[in-house]
Design an enzyme around this catalytic site. Structure first.
Site, short mmCIF file in Angstrom:
data_model
loop_
_atom_site.label_atom_id
_atom_site.label_comp_id
_atom_site.label_asym_id
_atom_site.label_seq_id
_atom_site.Cartn_x
_atom_site.Cartn_y
_atom_site.Cartn_z
N GLU A 153 9.17 -14.77 -10.44
CA GLU A 153 8.31 -13.69 -9.96
C GLU A 153 7.76 -12.83 -11.09
OE1 GLU A 153 11.89 -10.87 -8.22
OE2 GLU A 153 9.90 -10.55 -7.44
N CYS A 168 0.83 -1.20 0.00
CA CYS A 168 0.00 0.00 0.00
C CYS A 168 0.86 1.25 0.00
CB CYS A 168 -0.95 0.09 1.19
SG CYS A 168 -2.04 -1.31 1.33
N TRP A 208 -2.63 -2.91 -1.65
CA TRP A 208 -2.22 -4.31 -1.78
C TRP A 208 -3.01 -5.04 -0.70
CZ3 TRP A 208 0.30 -8.12 1.14
CH2 TRP A 208 0.88 -9.17 0.42
N LYS A 225 14.07 -14.33 -9.70
CA LYS A 225 13.78 -13.27 -10.67
C LYS A 225 12.86 -13.80 -11.76
CE LYS A 225 14.70 -10.55 -9.33
NZ LYS A 225 15.07 -9.75 -8.22
N GLU A 268 18.96 -16.43 -6.92
CA GLU A 268 18.44 -15.13 -7.37
C GLU A 268 17.90 -15.22 -8.80
OE1 GLU A 268 17.51 -12.60 -6.01
OE2 GLU A 268 17.56 -10.99 -7.47
C1 F6R Z 1 12.50 -9.84 -5.41
C2 F6R Z 1 12.36 -8.79 -4.42
C3 F6R Z 1 12.02 -9.19 -3.05
C4 F6R Z 1 12.75 -8.31 -2.02
C5 F6R Z 1 12.26 -8.66 -0.60
C6 F6R Z 1 12.99 -7.84 0.44
O1 F6R Z 1 12.82 -9.30 -6.67
O2 F6R Z 1 12.51 -7.63 -4.71
O3 F6R Z 1 12.28 -10.54 -2.82
O4 F6R Z 1 14.12 -8.52 -2.14
O5 F6R Z 1 10.89 -8.43 -0.51
O6 F6R Z 1 12.75 -6.47 0.27
P1 F6R Z 1 13.71 -5.40 0.91
O7 F6R Z 1 15.03 -5.53 0.25
O8 F6R Z 1 13.05 -4.09 0.63
O9 F6R Z 1 13.80 -5.71 2.37
#
Ligand code: F6R
Length: 639
Positions: A484, A2, A74, A481, A477
């Site tokens: 998702e 959100c 969201w 990627k 990773e």
């Molecule tokens: C995947 C992605 C998420 C974030 C995760 C952590 O592409 O972006 O898996 O890495 O939600 O988010 P942060 O880094 O903001 O804590």
């Protein structure tokens, strides 16, 4: 999770709110809405669906006002629907609110209010805030806000308007991000900087339970005892351009392409006289007997890569924990533990909880964060910043890459201070890191070949990613990627693990992406490649696997004779032609993306760029909404 925005000032709030919501849409996009004060009432327009649906509605029935609040959702409590969208009003229409967060005791509050005859119009937890506010309201909206938040358990960032004070916007937060922006024509509240960057780069970062009272000509702060206080006004260095698509079809592609520049900035910030340097210097690494890295999603994957680098260079065991698990596992920590928290947003609820748990147990906490002033940045004992700039696409790319850089620099620094590196090696390694941006730029110059390969990969039912050691860490990773944003089923496996079960899934319409940057494990990964090819899979091999270069050896010595310092030796070879490799074997069982050479330890920084491009172009070829994949949000501020 959100996004909220609010404005009070001389201008019409409606276009300001819509523009701001566009910049916040990455935080949630299943519905959107706004409320403006107009003609003695709140005009509320809210619609299920993307922001464009709300925009069309407003286009049909234009509205305006000098004060307003907006929200992009969201869904957590209650399905996406017009009714469940924000803003929410109290039953008499006196108070309008937008909320980001989760009210954990909302059922209890809802039952309590329902017992007093108050009817609810939505299934959300947020509506209780509006109803409770109207229930408590006796003519003073600041008092009311304080009473309301004293009843709330959970997390919230709130924008509140009251019909009796149509020149006043109230904001308060707990465990959800909120900033206050100041401009010549009016003042703003927002979940994140890009929402207001067009109007101002001067902001106040709100702390928990601080209350902001915004009017056209003033911003005042008080605590929940109504004691006024002053806050420092900070200047954001992010440029407006950095929050725009700049001609690219998607933010994700733009952000992938920005990597050479942001890697350079991040390297500069952590080496020499850069801004992160004093923080790194202040940490007495010799006092720790344990290092834990904890994070979520891609940031966790950065930790998985970093474990290899720390353990190989520093010779200390490193634990990498999912923050969502770490927070509940009663971790064994004490004053001799260093806990490193990695987070782009600095607002991820599980990572915040892990940070608080680590602090409560007496550990020293060091955060690696992209968003200045975010909760994780502020609450950790020490914070170093990735210089990635605003990342808008939900799938992280440039923030991940800059996280890796800071983790490498930390590992080298710690190894050096622990006396684990022979003389001169730290500098060789830092020089190698300094060479990475050019090598990334070289990969990016050759996107066409990856794009062509990706366009042929959209039909696979499953795509597996395999690697060994550090290649396995970056395979995680690559797989995340891809799945998702492309919605293709994907898993990452350690190459040696395939035969213990997963290989039964390999069949004709399976692609296996094999990563090979560890020369000493080249034969091993190639034997995995042969195993999957003989069971019908096609294989895309990614890596610097022709070099025969071992990089930093198992014994911790930096083997410069054998290519540990490739960056300065033959690793400066940027002539690698990715397209030739791929085009030579368009439909063969085995295709190869060669990467510029670097030390094995830093190879994930190159591999990941090829993996990001592959994922991006697979999703683009499927025509998907890449920047806003279904069910996801950029900043996961709820558990
Ligand atoms: C995947 C992605 C998420 C974030 C995760 C952590 O592409 O972006 O898996 O890495 O939600 O988010 P942060 O880094 O903001 O804590």
């Amino acid at each position: 999770m959100c996004g909220i925005i609010g404005y009070v000032g001389k201008e019409n709030a409606v276009p300001i709110i819509i523009e701001g919501l566009k910049k916040l849409e990455y935080r949630g996009y299943d519905s959107a809405g706004l409320a403006v004060y107009t003609g003695g009432n709140f005009n509320v327009v809210k619609r299920k669906g993307r922001l464009s649906v709300l925009e069309s509605e407003i286009g049909l029935r234009p509205t305006s006002g000098h004060i307003g609040i907006g929200h992009t959702r969201w869904a957590t409590h209650g399905e996406p629907s017009n009714e469940n969208s924000h803003p929410h009003l109290g039953r008499r229409g006196l108070i309008a609110i937008v909320h980001n967060g989760i009210i954990e005791n909302y059922r209890q509050l809802r039952d309590e209010l329902a017992g007093k005859g108050i009817e609810f119009t939505s299934q959300t937890d947020s509506e209780v805030i509006a109803q409770l506010a109207e229930y408590y309201y006796k003519g003073d909206i600041v008092d009311t806000t304080i009473k309301v938040v004293s009843r709330l358990e959970g997390s919230y960032a709130l924008g509140i308007m009251c019909i009796d004070e149509p020149d006043t916007l109230i904001a308060i937060k707990k465990d959800s991000p909120l900033i206050v922006g100041v401009s010549g024509h009016g003042h703003f509240i927002a979940s994140d900087v890009p929402a207001i960057l067009k109007h101002t780069n001067r902001v106040y970062y709100m702390n928990d339970k601080e209350l902001a009272i915004l009017r056209e000509g003033s911003v005042r702060f008080c605590n929940i005892d109504r004691e006024p206080f002053r806050k420092p006004l900070e200047t954001i260095t992010w440029s407006l351009d950095s929050a725009e698509k700049g001609g690219y079809p998607h933010f994700m592609l733009k952000e992938i392409m920005e990597q050479p520049a942001v890697l350079r900035s991040t390297i500069m910030s952590a080496t020499g006289a850069g801004a992160n340097r004093p923080v790194i210097d202040s940490l007495d690494i010799t006092g720790f007997n344990k290092i834990v890295i904890t994070a979520c999603g891609s940031a966790y994957n950065a930790g998985m890569v970093a474990r290899n680098v720390f353990e190989r260079l520093c010779k200390v065991p490193v634990e990498v924990e999912l923050a969502s698990e770490f927070r509940y596992k009663d971790a064994i920590l004490d004053a001799r533990s260093l806990v490193i928290l990695v987070s782009q947003s600095g607002e991820t609820a599980d990572t915040i909880a892990a940070l608080r748990e680590a602090r409560a147990k007496g550990a020293t906490t060091l955060s690696i964060v992209n968003v200045v002033g975010s909760t994780i940045a502020k609450e950790a004992d020490l914070c170093i910043y990735t210089a990635a700039g605003p990342e808008i696409a939900v799938a992280t790319t440039k923030a991940f890459s800059t996280q890796l850089i800071l983790l490498y620099v930390l590992a080298i620094e710690f190894a050096s201070r622990l006396g684990r590196l022979p003389p001169g090696v730290a500098q060789v390694l830092i020089d190698e890191i300094k060479g990475l941006p050019d090598k990334v730029a070289h990969i990016l110059e050759q996107v066409d070949s990856i794009q062509r390969y990706a366009s042929k990969s959209v039909g696979y039912k499953s795509i597996f990613f395999i690697g060994r050691n550090i290649d396995y860490a970056i395979a995680l990773e690559g797989s995340l990627k891809l799945k998702e944003i492309s919605y293709i089923h994907s898993e990452a496996y350690a190459g040696g693990e395939l035969k213990h079960g997963t290989i039964s899934l390999i069949e004709e319409d399976t692609l296996v992406v094999a990563i090979s940057n560890c020369a000493r494990l080249y034969d091993k990964i190639m034997s995995n490649v042969e195993q999957v090819i003989s069971r019908g899979a096609k294989v895309l091999l990614i890596g610097d696997c022709h070099s025969g270069a071992p990089g930093v050896g198992q014994d911790g010595e930096h083997d410069s004779e054998h290519g540990g310092g490739h960056g300065s030796g033959h690793g400066a070879d940027l002539s690698t032609d990715l397209s030739a490799e791929l085009d030579a074997e368009p439909d063969s069982r085995l295709s190869h993306i060669a990467l510029p050479q670097t030390d094995e330890l830093f190879s994930p920084s190159l591999t990941v760029v090829a993996l990001q491009l592959f994922a991006y172009f697979v999703a683009a070829n499927k025509g998907l909404d890449i920047d806003k994949p279904r069910n996801l949000a950029k900043s996961v501020t709820v558990e």
